[in-house]
Design an enzyme around this catalytic site. Structure first.
Site, PDB file in Angstrom:
ATOM      1  N   HIS A  11       0.454 -11.827   1.707  1.00 17.44           N
ATOM      2  CA  HIS A  11      -0.755 -11.074   0.959  1.00 17.44           C
ATOM      3  C   HIS A  11      -1.398 -11.733   0.000  1.00 17.44           C
ATOM      4  O   HIS A  11      -2.580 -11.108  -0.400  1.00 17.44           O
ATOM      5  CB  HIS A  11       0.275  -9.764   0.561  1.00 17.44           C
ATOM      6  CG  HIS A  11      -0.971  -8.522   0.272  1.00 17.44           C
ATOM      7  ND1 HIS A  11      -0.399  -7.337   0.320  1.00 17.44           N
ATOM      8  CD2 HIS A  11      -2.354  -8.452   0.178  1.00 17.44           C
ATOM      9  CE1 HIS A  11      -1.510  -6.513   0.136  1.00 17.44           C
ATOM     10  NE2 HIS A  11      -2.735  -7.303  -0.035  1.00 17.44           N
ATOM     11  N   TYR A  71       0.822  -1.250   0.124  1.00 19.29           N
ATOM     12  CA  TYR A  71       0.076   0.045  -0.023  1.00 19.29           C
ATOM     13  C   TYR A  71       0.717   1.336   0.020  1.00 19.29           C
ATOM     14  O   TYR A  71       0.309   2.478  -0.342  1.00 19.29           O
ATOM     15  CB  TYR A  71      -0.829   0.215   1.169  1.00 19.29           C
ATOM     16  CG  TYR A  71      -1.977  -0.985   1.489  1.00 19.29           C
ATOM     17  CD1 TYR A  71      -2.077  -1.939   0.406  1.00 19.29           C
ATOM     18  CD2 TYR A  71      -2.595  -1.296   2.637  1.00 19.29           C
ATOM     19  CE1 TYR A  71      -2.757  -2.957   0.565  1.00 19.29           C
ATOM     20  CE2 TYR A  71      -3.436  -2.405   2.801  1.00 19.29           C
ATOM     21  CZ  TYR A  71      -3.692  -3.260   1.534  1.00 19.29           C
ATOM     22  OH  TYR A  71      -4.642  -4.205   1.763  1.00 19.29           O
TER      23      TYR A  71
HETATM   24  N1  LIG Z   1      -5.848  -8.879   1.666  1.00 20.07           N
HETATM   25  C1  LIG Z   1      -6.157  -8.546   0.588  1.00 20.07           C
HETATM   26  O1  LIG Z   1      -5.763  -9.242  -0.366  1.00 20.07           O
HETATM   27  C2  LIG Z   1      -6.865  -7.432   0.535  1.00 20.07           C
HETATM   28  C3  LIG Z   1      -7.588  -7.007  -0.609  1.00 20.07           C
HETATM   29  C4  LIG Z   1      -8.400  -5.660  -0.546  1.00 20.07           C
HETATM   30  C5  LIG Z   1      -8.489  -5.036   0.426  1.00 20.07           C
HETATM   31  N2  LIG Z   1      -7.751  -5.289   1.599  1.00 20.07           N
HETATM   32  C6  LIG Z   1      -7.990  -4.849   2.835  1.00 20.07           C
HETATM   33  O2  LIG Z   1      -9.328  -4.647   3.338  1.00 20.07           O
HETATM   34  C7  LIG Z   1      -9.468  -3.138   3.320  1.00 20.07           C
HETATM   35  C8  LIG Z   1     -11.341  -2.902   2.968  1.00 20.07           C
HETATM   36  O3  LIG Z   1     -11.525  -3.340   1.665  1.00 20.07           O
HETATM   37  P1  LIG Z   1     -11.425  -2.311   0.547  1.00 20.07           P
HETATM   38  O4  LIG Z   1     -10.717  -1.033   0.681  1.00 20.07           O
HETATM   39  O5  LIG Z   1     -11.423  -3.097  -0.902  1.00 20.07           O
HETATM   40  O6  LIG Z   1     -13.225  -1.979   0.189  1.00 20.07           O
HETATM   41  P2  LIG Z   1     -14.401  -1.742   1.358  1.00 20.07           P
HETATM   42  O7  LIG Z   1     -13.713  -1.279   2.726  1.00 20.07           O
HETATM   43  O8  LIG Z   1     -15.236  -2.728   1.099  1.00 20.07           O
HETATM   44  O9  LIG Z   1     -14.903  -0.441   0.692  1.00 20.07           O
HETATM   45  C9  LIG Z   1     -14.103   0.921   0.694  1.00 20.07           C
HETATM   46  C10 LIG Z   1     -15.242   1.776  -0.047  1.00 20.07           C
HETATM   47  O10 LIG Z   1     -16.396   1.950   0.336  1.00 20.07           O
HETATM   48  C11 LIG Z   1     -16.614   3.165   0.833  1.00 20.07           C
HETATM   49  N3  LIG Z   1     -17.147   3.437   2.145  1.00 20.07           N
HETATM   50  C12 LIG Z   1     -16.654   3.110   3.229  1.00 20.07           C
HETATM   51  N4  LIG Z   1     -17.599   3.298   4.330  1.00 20.07           N
HETATM   52  C13 LIG Z   1     -18.588   3.639   3.667  1.00 20.07           C
HETATM   53  C14 LIG Z   1     -20.078   3.809   4.139  1.00 20.07           C
HETATM   54  N5  LIG Z   1     -20.306   3.809   5.518  1.00 20.07           N
HETATM   55  N6  LIG Z   1     -20.969   4.151   3.343  1.00 20.07           N
HETATM   56  C15 LIG Z   1     -20.756   4.184   2.062  1.00 20.07           C
HETATM   57  N7  LIG Z   1     -19.558   4.239   1.458  1.00 20.07           N
HETATM   58  C16 LIG Z   1     -18.513   3.553   2.044  1.00 20.07           C
HETATM   59  C17 LIG Z   1     -15.318   3.873   0.668  1.00 20.07           C
HETATM   60  O11 LIG Z   1     -15.348   5.297   0.450  1.00 20.07           O
HETATM   61  P3  LIG Z   1     -14.663   6.629   1.181  1.00 20.07           P
HETATM   62  O12 LIG Z   1     -13.094   6.197   1.136  1.00 20.07           O
HETATM   63  O13 LIG Z   1     -14.918   7.644   0.382  1.00 20.07           O
HETATM   64  O14 LIG Z   1     -14.902   6.673   2.604  1.00 20.07           O
HETATM   65  C18 LIG Z   1     -14.538   2.956  -0.272  1.00 20.07           C
HETATM   66  O15 LIG Z   1     -14.890   3.751  -1.658  1.00 20.07           O
HETATM   67  C19 LIG Z   1      -8.418  -2.442   2.572  1.00 20.07           C
HETATM   68  O16 LIG Z   1      -8.531  -0.937   2.704  1.00 20.07           O
HETATM   69  C20 LIG Z   1      -7.505  -3.277   2.725  1.00 20.07           C
HETATM   70  O17 LIG Z   1      -6.911  -2.784   3.921  1.00 20.07           O
HETATM   71  C21 LIG Z   1      -7.104  -6.621   1.882  1.00 20.07           C
END
Ligand SMILES: NC(=O)c1ccc[n+]([C@@H]2O[C@H](COP(=O)([O-])OP(=O)(O)OC[C@H]3O[C@@H](n4cnc5c(N)ncnc54)[C@H](OP(=O)(O)O)[C@@H]3O)[C@@H](O)[C@H]2O)c1
Length: 289
Positions: free
Chosen positions: A121, A48
Site C-alpha cells: 500500500h 479501508y
Molecule cells: N494506493 C493508494 O495509496 C491510494 C490512495 C488513494 C486512493 N486509492 C484508491 O483510488 C480510489 C480513487 O481515489 P480517491 O478516492 O482518492 O479519489 P477520486 O476517485 O479521484 O475522487 C473521489 C471523489 O470524486 C467524486 N466523484 C466521483 N465521480 C465523480 C463525477 N463523475 N463527478 C464529480 N465528482 C465525482 C466522489 O464523490 P461521490 O463519492 O459523492 O460520488 C469523491 O468525492 C480510492 O477509492 C482507492 O480505491 C489508492
C-alpha cells in the site's frame, strides 16, 4: 469494458471502482449499481475496513468470480507492527501475525480463494524484502494472480528489483491533470509496468477543494463542452488515453454511471497536450522526496 494485459499475461479491466471511504452500509447499493453499469474491477485494501462488505456482496451477486477482478492491498502499518518490536500506532486493529496469515484472513473477508491483484500500500523500502518474498510465494501458489505496488518511484523499483529479483506488474499512483507524473509513467512503460491512477479528480486530504477546482477548470470545461461530456469524463479519458487504468471512487448512481461511460469518445492529440499544461506537480503527497 476495455481491458489491458499485464506483463504476466493477466487481463485487467482498465476502468474499475475505487472504494476508499465508501461507508460499509452503502457498499451493497454502490456495488449493485456498479455491477449493473458494467464495472468488473473493484479496488479495496485491508486499511479501508470494507473487504468483508465487498466480498460478501460480490459472492452473492451472481457475477461469476472469473468475470471479476478483485484487487486489495496490505498496508505498511501492518508490516510495521509485524516486523518491529517497538509497539505500533493504535489507529488500526492490528494483531501481530505473519503476512501470510493476514493475507488468508483478507481472502476470507473477500469470500474468495484468490485475488487478482495484491499490492503493497505504500513505498517504504524497509518492507520490500519481507513483503516481496511472502507475496512471491503466494503468487507461485496461485492465491495471487498479479503483484502490484503503490506510489513507487524509479528508485523504489530499482531497490525492489535488486532485492527481490522481479518487477511488480502494476504501480498505483496519484495522477490528475494537476499532477501528471509523466516521469514515473514513462519509466513504468519502459519496464512494462501497468500504471493505475488514483485521486484522478485532484482530491487530496490536505486540499479537498482541489477536486471542485479541477472539475471547474476553464480548459476542462471548454473540452467538456467540445466533446459533450462531463469534466470528470474528459479527465478519465485523458488518463485512459495514456494507457493508464482508472479506479474513480463514486458513491452516487450518477457518478458511477458517468465514470464508466468513457469508452465512446477520444480526445485529440492537441487536447491531450492542452490538459498536460495544467500540471502543477504539487500534490505528491504519497511520494517520498
Ligand atoms: N494506493 C493508494 O495509496 C491510494 C490512495 C488513494 C486512493 N486509492 C484508491 O483510488 C480510489 C480513487 O481515489 P480517491 O478516492 O482518492 O479519489 P477520486 O476517485 O479521484 O475522487 C473521489 C471523489 O470524486 C467524486 N466523484 C466521483 N465521480 C465523480 C463525477 N463523475 N463527478 C464529480 N465528482 C465525482 C466522489 O464523490 P461521490 O463519492 O459523492 O460520488 C469523491 O468525492 C480510492 O477509492 C482507492 O480505491 C489508492
Amino acid at each position: 469494458m476495455i481491458y489491458g494485459t499485464l506483463a504476466n499475461g493477466v487481463r485487467m479491466p482498465l476502468v474499475g471502482l475505487g472504494t476508499y471511504k465508501i461507508p460499509i452500509d452503502k457498499i451493497p447499493d454502490v456495488l449493485e449499481s456498479a455491477l449493473a453499469f458494467g464495472y468488473r474491477k473493484i479496488d479495496t485494501a485491508r486499511y479501508y475496513g470494507n473487504e468483508d462488505a465487498i466480498g460478501r456482496y460480490l459472492a452473492l451477486s451472481g457475477v461469476p468470480r472469473e468475470e471479476l477482478f478483485i484487487s486489495t492491498k496490505m498496508d505498511v502499518e501492518f508490516l510495521y507492527y509485524t516486523l518491529s518490536f517497538m509497539g505500533h500506532r493504535k489507529k488500526l486493529p492490528i494483531r501481530k501475525e505473519s503476512l501470510r496469515n493476514a493475507f488468508f484472513r483478507q481472502l476470507e473477508r473477500l469470500h474468495t480463494n484468490y485475488v487478482d491483484m495484491y499490492m503493497l500500500h505504500a513505498a517504504i523500502p524497509k518492507y520490500y524484502k519481507y513483503w516481496g518474498n511472502e507475496v512471491g510465494k503466494l503468487y507461485k501458489e496461485g492465491y495471487i494472480k498479479s503483484i502490484g505496488v503503490c506510489s513507487f518511484s524509479k528508485h523504489d523499483f530499482e531497490l525492489f528489483e535488486a532485492e527481490l529479483g522481479f518487477v511488480p506488474m502494476m504501480n498505483q499512483i496519484e495522477i490528475s491533470p494537476y499532477n501528471t507524473n509523466k516521469e514515473i509513467i514513462s519509466f513504468c512503460k519502459e519496464k512494462k509496468v501497468q500504471v493505475e491512477a488514483f485521486a484522478t479528480f485532484g482530491t487530496t486530504k490536505k486540499k479537498p477543494e482541489a477536486a471542485k477546482d479541477l472539475l471547474e477548470n476553464e480548459i476542462i470545461l471548454d473540452l467538456s463542452r467540445k466533446y459533450n461530456k462531463s469534466s470528470s469524463q474528459v479527465i478519465l479519458r485523458w488518463v485512459l488515453e495514456q494507457g493508464i487504468s482508472v479506479i474513480p471512487k463514486a458513491s452516487s448512481k450518477e457518478h458511477l454511471r458517468e465514470n464508466i461511460d468513457v469508452l465512446d469518445f477520444e480526445l485529440s492529440h492537441e487536447d491531450m497536450l492542452q490538459i498536460d499544461t495544467l500540471d502543477k506537480s504539487i500534490f505528491h503527497r504519497y511520494f517520498r522526496r
